[in-house]
Design an enzyme around this catalytic site. Structure first.
Site, short mmCIF file in Angstrom:
data_model
loop_
_atom_site.label_atom_id
_atom_site.label_comp_id
_atom_site.label_asym_id
_atom_site.label_seq_id
_atom_site.Cartn_x
_atom_site.Cartn_y
_atom_site.Cartn_z
N ASP A 48 0.84 -1.20 0.00
CA ASP A 48 0.00 0.00 0.00
C ASP A 48 0.87 1.25 0.00
O ASP A 48 1.83 1.36 0.77
CB ASP A 48 -0.90 0.01 1.24
CG ASP A 48 -1.74 1.28 1.32
OD1 ASP A 48 -2.77 1.34 0.61
OD2 ASP A 48 -1.37 2.20 2.07
N TYR A 53 3.01 10.15 -0.57
CA TYR A 53 3.97 9.60 0.38
C TYR A 53 5.41 9.80 -0.13
O TYR A 53 5.68 9.71 -1.31
CB TYR A 53 3.75 8.10 0.60
CG TYR A 53 2.50 7.73 1.34
CD1 TYR A 53 1.71 8.69 1.97
CD2 TYR A 53 2.09 6.40 1.42
CE1 TYR A 53 0.56 8.33 2.65
CE2 TYR A 53 0.94 6.03 2.10
CZ TYR A 53 0.18 7.00 2.71
OH TYR A 53 -0.96 6.64 3.38
N GLN A 178 -9.99 2.20 4.26
CA GLN A 178 -8.70 2.17 4.97
C GLN A 178 -8.75 3.19 6.12
O GLN A 178 -8.49 4.36 5.93
CB GLN A 178 -7.53 2.48 4.04
CG GLN A 178 -6.19 2.27 4.72
CD GLN A 178 -5.01 2.50 3.81
OE1 GLN A 178 -4.08 3.22 4.15
NE2 GLN A 178 -5.04 1.88 2.63
N SER A 207 -1.96 1.94 11.20
CA SER A 207 -1.53 2.23 12.58
C SER A 207 -2.04 1.20 13.59
O SER A 207 -2.54 1.56 14.66
CB SER A 207 -1.98 3.63 13.00
OG SER A 207 -1.29 4.61 12.25
N PRO A 208 -1.89 -0.11 13.31
CA PRO A 208 -2.37 -1.10 14.27
C PRO A 208 -1.58 -1.10 15.58
O PRO A 208 -2.08 -1.59 16.59
CB PRO A 208 -2.19 -2.43 13.53
CG PRO A 208 -1.11 -2.16 12.54
CD PRO A 208 -1.31 -0.74 12.11
N GLY A 285 4.17 -0.68 8.86
CA GLY A 285 5.27 0.09 8.31
C GLY A 285 6.53 -0.33 9.04
O GLY A 285 6.48 -0.66 10.23
N GLN A 291 11.74 -5.70 11.79
CA GLN A 291 10.39 -5.28 12.17
C GLN A 291 9.34 -5.95 11.28
O GLN A 291 8.26 -6.31 11.74
CB GLN A 291 10.28 -3.76 12.07
CG GLN A 291 11.10 -2.99 13.08
CD GLN A 291 11.06 -1.50 12.82
OE1 GLN A 291 11.16 -1.04 11.68
NE2 GLN A 291 10.91 -0.73 13.87
#
Length: 342
Positions: A48, A53, A178, A207-208, A285, A291
């Site tokens: 995404d 961005y 979204q 942003s979970p 992200g 990560q």
């Protein structure tokens, strides 16, 4: 990697979707490409991005994604991008007018090095353009084969209902929303999720981990690490809402639950989002490959009802009460009052 249908459509996307909001720009191209390779190795197939961005000056994240994915079998990927926010100095360089949608789509396709995007999303609702004009422009892109499906981002329940009605009339596959969503930010639950489910839209949530707060790296009574998002001028605009001591203390109360499942706090947060009704995928992200691997493993964590209840209980402060934001009115953030870089 688990794949899920997006809403009631036939399109399947990876439950962990790789995002490029704050991590993909020209200054970090090498690390971004490394994280993308790790994402592919983890079985993530859905990527995404958005035309705004990565500035400068708009489109940097799309260019980076297009370069990184070049050579990967296109049919094995789901590439998602967005249109609405300002991408230039002109009067028509923002919004959801026919002109901006068509011009932005063509520019995004060039930067992404592809003939089509799998999902083209309205980055915000545009109150200045008739919805009929917006949806007709999207319908034309679908019929031209430049967008396979259409989605929206951060639309209210009423906006979703109106858009879905026009989509049915125009026979456009409007299949997703979204929104921001996490243990701490649940404003979509009361109205948006039910409206979206009725209309057949799935949620691809961003942003979970609440801008990193749910990783547990911010501690009550201490300054944020110098290299963290909360310490930067750009990132603090979003993470600041979570930086009170009661919230940070509540996050620490989640750690025993994570320990029982043998996962990190970040994995617990992503697993929680994936367990919620209507959620098709969680956008992660990452600035480092490790990560990506950590968050991708969250798909294997299955939370039972007892764990979900204990999570809710941990987010209640004895003095301040429920620390979760649930106000549906906070879903709506008109594009013309947002920070230009988002």
């Amino acid at each position: 990697m688990e794949h899920r249908h997006l809403g009631r459509s036939g399109l399947q996307i990876s439950a962990i979707t790789f995002g490029s909001w704050l991590t993909h720009d020209s200054s970090a191209a090498d690390s971004a490409k490394a994280t993308l390779r790790t994402a592919l190795d983890a079985g993530i197939t859905t990527f995404d991005t958005a035309d705004v961005y990565g500035r400068p000056e708009f489109g940097a994240a799309e260019e980076l994604l297009g370069d990184a994915l070049h050579g990967v079998r296109r049919e094995s990927l789901e590439i998602l991008t967005k249109v609405c926010l300002r991408t230039g100095p002109g009067a028509n360089d923002e919004g959801l007018s026919r002109k901006h949608i068509l011009e932005s789509c063509h520019a995004s396709l060039r930067r992404l090095r592809t003939d089509y995007v799998d999902l083209y999303q309205a980055h915000r609702f545009d109150p200045k353009t008739p919805l009929e004009e917006t949806m007709t422009a999207f319908a034309d892109l679908v019929r031209q084969g430049k967008a396979l499906y259409i989605g929206v981002s951060e639309w209210t329940a009423a906006q979703i209902e109106a858009g879905a009605a026009l989509a049915r009339e125009l026979r456009v596959p409007l299949i997703s929303n979204q929104p921001q969503y996490s243990m701490l930010w649940r404003v979509i639950e009361a109205e948006v999720v039910p409206a979206a489910q009725t209309a057949g839209l799935g949620q691809i949530v961003f942003s979970p981990v609440a801008q990193g707060v749910l990783t547990g790296k911010y501690l009550p009574g201490t300054q944020p690490p110098a290299d963290s998002r909360a310490a930067s001028a750009k990132g603090s605009a979003f993470v600041g809402r979570y930086m009170s001591d009661p919230v940070l203390a509540a996050v620490q109360r989640l750690k025993p639950i994570a320990d029982e499942f043998g996962v990190t706090l970040a994995q617990l947060a992503v697993a929680w989002v994936l367990s919620r009704p209507g959620v098709s995928a969680a956008i992660i992200g990452a600035s480092r490959p490790e990560q990506v691997a950590e968050n991708a493993a969250a798909v294997d964590v299955k939370l039972d009802d007892d764990a979900l209840a204990r999570i809710d209980a941990a987010l209640v402060d004895p003095v301040h009460g429920d620390l979760v934001e649930r106000d549906p009115a906070k879903t709506a953030r008109p594009f013309d009052v947002m920070p230009a870089w988002r």
